[in-house]
Design an enzyme around this catalytic site. Structure first.
Site, PDB file in Angstrom:
ATOM      1  CD1 TRP A 147      -0.919   2.291   2.374  1.00  0.00           C
ATOM      2  CD2 TRP A 147      -2.723   1.830   1.148  1.00  0.00           C
ATOM      3  NE1 TRP A 147      -1.768   3.370   2.454  1.00  0.00           N
ATOM      4  CE2 TRP A 147      -2.881   3.111   1.707  1.00  0.00           C
ATOM      5  CE3 TRP A 147      -3.747   1.312   0.335  1.00  0.00           C
ATOM      6  CZ2 TRP A 147      -4.016   3.896   1.485  1.00  0.00           C
ATOM      7  CZ3 TRP A 147      -4.869   2.091   0.115  1.00  0.00           C
ATOM      8  CH2 TRP A 147      -4.997   3.364   0.679  1.00  0.00           C
ATOM      9  CG  MET A 148       2.468   5.252  -1.990  1.00  0.00           C
ATOM     10  SD  MET A 148       3.495   5.498  -3.449  1.00  0.00           S
ATOM     11  CE  MET A 148       2.247   5.854  -4.674  1.00  0.00           C
ATOM     12  CG  ASN A 149      -1.348   6.980   2.731  1.00  0.00           C
ATOM     13  OD1 ASN A 149      -0.959   5.941   3.227  1.00  0.00           O
ATOM     14  ND2 ASN A 149      -1.477   8.082   3.443  1.00  0.00           N
ATOM     15  CG  ASP A 150      -0.435  11.289   2.587  1.00  0.00           C
ATOM     16  OD1 ASP A 150      -1.408  10.742   2.087  1.00  0.00           O
ATOM     17  OD2 ASP A 150      -0.447  11.832   3.701  1.00  0.00           O
ATOM     18  CD  GLN A 166       2.464   8.167   5.692  1.00  0.00           C
ATOM     19  OE1 GLN A 166       1.621   7.831   6.504  1.00  0.00           O
ATOM     20  NE2 GLN A 166       3.720   8.386   6.031  1.00  0.00           N
ATOM     21  CD1 TRP A 174      -3.167   4.544   5.482  1.00  0.00           C
ATOM     22  CD2 TRP A 174      -3.766   3.608   7.418  1.00  0.00           C
ATOM     23  NE1 TRP A 174      -2.777   5.386   6.502  1.00  0.00           N
ATOM     24  CE2 TRP A 174      -3.128   4.836   7.704  1.00  0.00           C
ATOM     25  CE3 TRP A 174      -4.227   2.841   8.487  1.00  0.00           C
ATOM     26  CZ2 TRP A 174      -2.968   5.318   8.995  1.00  0.00           C
ATOM     27  CZ3 TRP A 174      -4.051   3.319   9.779  1.00  0.00           C
ATOM     28  CH2 TRP A 174      -3.426   4.553  10.018  1.00  0.00           C
ATOM     29  CB  SER A 207       2.467  12.790   5.816  1.00  0.00           C
ATOM     30  OG  SER A 207       1.890  11.774   5.048  1.00  0.00           O
ATOM     31  NE  ARG A 266      -3.674  13.691   9.808  1.00  0.00           N
ATOM     32  CZ  ARG A 266      -4.805  13.687  10.473  1.00  0.00           C
ATOM     33  NH1 ARG A 266      -4.812  13.645  11.789  1.00  0.00           N
ATOM     34  NH2 ARG A 266      -5.956  13.723   9.825  1.00  0.00           N
ATOM     35  CD  GLU A 320      -5.658  14.174   6.281  1.00  0.00           C
ATOM     36  OE1 GLU A 320      -5.773  13.356   7.183  1.00  0.00           O
ATOM     37  OE2 GLU A 320      -5.813  13.873   5.081  1.00  0.00           O
TER      38      GLU A 320
HETATM   39  C1  FRU Z   1      -3.299  12.123   4.520  1.00  0.00           C
HETATM   40  C2  FRU Z   1      -2.987  11.446   5.832  1.00  0.00           C
HETATM   41  C3  FRU Z   1      -2.026  12.297   6.632  1.00  0.00           C
HETATM   42  C4  FRU Z   1      -1.358  11.290   7.517  1.00  0.00           C
HETATM   43  C5  FRU Z   1      -1.242  10.108   6.595  1.00  0.00           C
HETATM   44  C6  FRU Z   1      -1.322   8.790   7.294  1.00  0.00           C
HETATM   45  O1  FRU Z   1      -3.659  11.269   3.506  1.00  0.00           O
HETATM   46  O2  FRU Z   1      -4.163  11.195   6.525  1.00  0.00           O
HETATM   47  O3  FRU Z   1      -2.666  13.349   7.322  1.00  0.00           O
HETATM   48  O4  FRU Z   1      -0.106  11.718   7.968  1.00  0.00           O
HETATM   49  O5  FRU Z   1      -2.298  10.216   5.666  1.00  0.00           O
HETATM   50  O6  FRU Z   1      -1.058   7.745   6.425  1.00  0.00           O
END
Ligand code: FRU
Length: 610
Positions: A147-150, A166, A174, A207, A266, A320
């Site tokens: 998985w990848m996010n930010d 992430q 996640w 992040s 955050r 965020e």
């Molecule tokens: C945004 C977020 C950030 C947090 C991260 C957690 O997509 O919710 O605020 O640091 O993802 O994965």
């Protein structure tokens, strides 16, 4: 893409030499939902079978009796969807126990024994990361698996663009947030590296940002790479880390956290302000829908200077992933500051969105621009559904403000039809500022110039085409699953609407419409292919075209499961995912209400393998 292990072994997408599980892996079932998996630490990977639909098991990694780390994985119960590797190389010669506590409702140890995962765990020398999945983009960055996010902590140094992100190394949903790490010299070829930051006693690694300490202000040495990130456990606190090897590995600061609050905050984004000779840090005060601005001489002692945003812009979602930087305004003798406030939900088309404000910044306070009625306008950097958490690289060369987003939306990111990896980044873009027809300042995003190198064959070159109600068709390239770039200028002339439709033989289609009287460009993906994984996926998104004349210029990038549109030289951008069951093969243009003209329509096949 190569995956490099900590011990230096390079694992190339290749067949693995598999050692029989029974000989090397000892499984002790201790009770319902409790199992020890014992292995000897070696230069090997323990392959864990994952089933997405079940709950996470908690896995304590105990090495020679000492708790090393804890992670969570959806260990397969009835079937294996895909596998993930657990790297044993740091524990060479030691006794490793994976102490697994599952979360199933069951009464006896017998049921635990039947789980699919135990018999299919294997020890191998390599993990196959070949880019085989049908929807996996060919020229966008993706994690080699998981998985990848930010995007996080991006910085540029010595010709290399560093991208952290992430990352869940143990599954495609996640969890276990770490900073994955990839580098590129050309934005087309990416090399994957081991995680740069992993969860520790202070929590998961959320992040944050990085920058080069050119003045040695933090005392870790000149040109050390500093990172600030959120440590997320029961609360969110801010931590510092330093890299002495150009971002390959980071050492966390022993006195972390360096910044704590009594509310959720955050995603620290920091930069060195040469005027005040202080670090400036913007922190998302998520649930308060505002950004907090701090300063510090040394990255360790932080002073709150101001807050920005309460009551402004879109307020229903959490705030965020901020970013703050200054840019010149095109054709004006002026500079403006841009404050990026990613928000989720409450984006322009539901779910996630990139909101920004222009204004002035005096080193302590950000003052947003107002329109002629005294209001602060809500502005969006992307008018699709799938660009979020966009932030920019620090220390980019030649004054560039290069940024990248996460190409998904929290509404359905975990459900999109991919498996071994989940989510890609947008293509990198250059942010610049322009003055709109209403006298307001706006940010434009243009594809990074590096993307021109992708162009391979010019497969369509139509100087002028008259467009009417009867479809004028152009073929899309077939090589590399039809990945392509399309450029054109639409002169609407007498037409009221110009439609551009991408379609395949299965009747799947994306309908894009330039509505001349409303000056909007829309994108309808309701029949684009697989859409039923989320009620929020089938949708139409629309952008104001920010034109200076009725003519509309377009640059469109298609990469298997994404379509990115840049209109009027980046004055609007639109990023949307699509999952056609086979690639789109045709672009059809029609006009309503009169004839329109399309000039300089060029279609390029793209080749990321050059
Ligand atoms: C945004 C977020 C950030 C947090 C991260 C957690 O997509 O919710 O605020 O640091 O993802 O994965």
């Amino acid at each position: 893409m190569n995956f490099i292990l900590r011990n230096g072994l390079t694992l190339i997408a290749a067949a693995a030499s598999i050692t029989c599980a029974a000989d090397n892996i000892k499984v002790d079932h201790l009770g319902p939902n409790h199992t020890y998996v014992r292995v000897k630490g070696d230069d090997k990977l323990l392959i864990l079978p994952i089933q997405e639909s079940i709950d996470d098991a908690r896995i304590n990694v105990v090495v020679d009796g000492k708790l090393e780390k804890t992670f969570h994985a959806r260990l397969a119960k009835t079937k294996t969807d895909y596998t993930v590797p657990f790297d044993l190389s740091p524990y060479k010669g030691k006794n490793v126990i994976l102490d697994v506590v599952a979360n199933h409702s069951r009464a006896s140890v017998r049921e635990t024994q039947d789980d699919a995962c135990w018999s299919s765990m294997t020890l191998t020398d390599s993990f196959d990361t070949a880019n085989r999945e049908k929807y996996r983009p060919l020229f966008h960055h993706t994690p080699s698996y998981g998985w990848m996010n930010d995007p996080n902590g991006m910085f540029y140094k010595d010709g290399v663009w560093h991208l952290y992100y992430q990352w869940n190394p143990y599954g495609s949903k996640w969890q276990n947030l770490s900073w994955g790490h990839s580098t590129s010299k050309d934005f087309i070829n990416w090399e994957s590296h081991p995680a740069a930051l992993e969860p520790n006693g202070l929590g998961m690694v959320f992040s944050g940002s990085s920058a080069i300490d050119k003045e040695n202000s933090a005392g870790f040495g000149k040109d050390a790479v500093l990172a600030m990130y959120t440590s997320a456990s029961d609360s969110q606190t801010q931590s510092l880390a330093v890299s002495h090897d150009n971002g390959k590995t980071f050492i966390t600061y022993p006195a972390n956290p360096v910044l704590t609050l009594d509310t959720e905050a955050r995603d620290p984004n920091m930069f060195w302000n040469p005027e005040s000779k202080l670090w400036t840090l913007v922190l998302a005060h998520a649930l308060d829908h505002e950004m907090l601005i701090f300063t510090s001489p040394d990255m360790k002692e932080w002073t709150l200077q101001s807050s920005f945003g309460k009551g402004l812009g879109a307020q229903k979602g959490v705030w965020e992933c901020p970013d703050l930087f200054q840019l010149p305004v095109a054709n004006e003798d002026e500079k403006k500051w841009v404050m990026i406030c990613n928000i989720n939900p409450d984006g322009p088309f539901g779910g996630s969105g990139i909101q920004y404000f222009t204004g002035d910044f005096d080193g302590k306070t950000f003052t947003p621009d107002k329109d002629s009625t005294g209001n602060v306008k809500t502005k969006w950097l992307d008018f699709g559904k799938d660009n979020y958490a966009l932030v920019s690289w620090s220390d980019a060369p030649e004054g560039r403000r290069t940024a990248i987003g996460w190409m998904s939306n929290w509404q359905y990111a975990a459900d999109v039809p991919t498996m071994q990896y989940r989510s890609a980044n947008t293509i990198p873009v250059e942010i610049t500022l322009f003055k709109g027809n209403d006298g307001q300042y706006y940010a434009s995003t243009k594809p990074a110039p590096e993307m021109l190198k992708l162009r391979d064959k010019l497969t369509v070159n139509s100087k002028k085409a008259s467009i009417n109600v009867k479809a004028h068709n152009f073929s899309l390239p077939s090589e590399n699953d039809g990945i392509c770039e399309i450029t054109m200028t639409i002169d609407p002339k007498k037409a009221t609407n110009v439609n551009l439709t991408l379609s395949n033989a299965k009747g799947e289609e994306v309908i894009m419409t330039y509505n001349i009287s409303e000056s909007t460009f829309s994108f309808n993906r309701e029949k684009s292919g697989i859409t039923d994984f989320s009620k929020d996926f089938p949708a139409t998104t629309a952008a104001p075209v920010f034109g200076t004349s009725p003519k509309l210029s377009l640059r469109i990038f298609i990469d298997r499961s994404s379509i990115e549109i840049f209109g009027n030289d980046g004055r609007f951008a639109m990023t949307n995912l699509v999952f056609p069951t086979s690639p789109y093969t045709t672009l059809s243009a029609t006009a309503k209400g009169g004839k329109a003209e399309i000039s300089d329509l060029r279609i390029y096949s793209l080749n990321p393998y050059k």
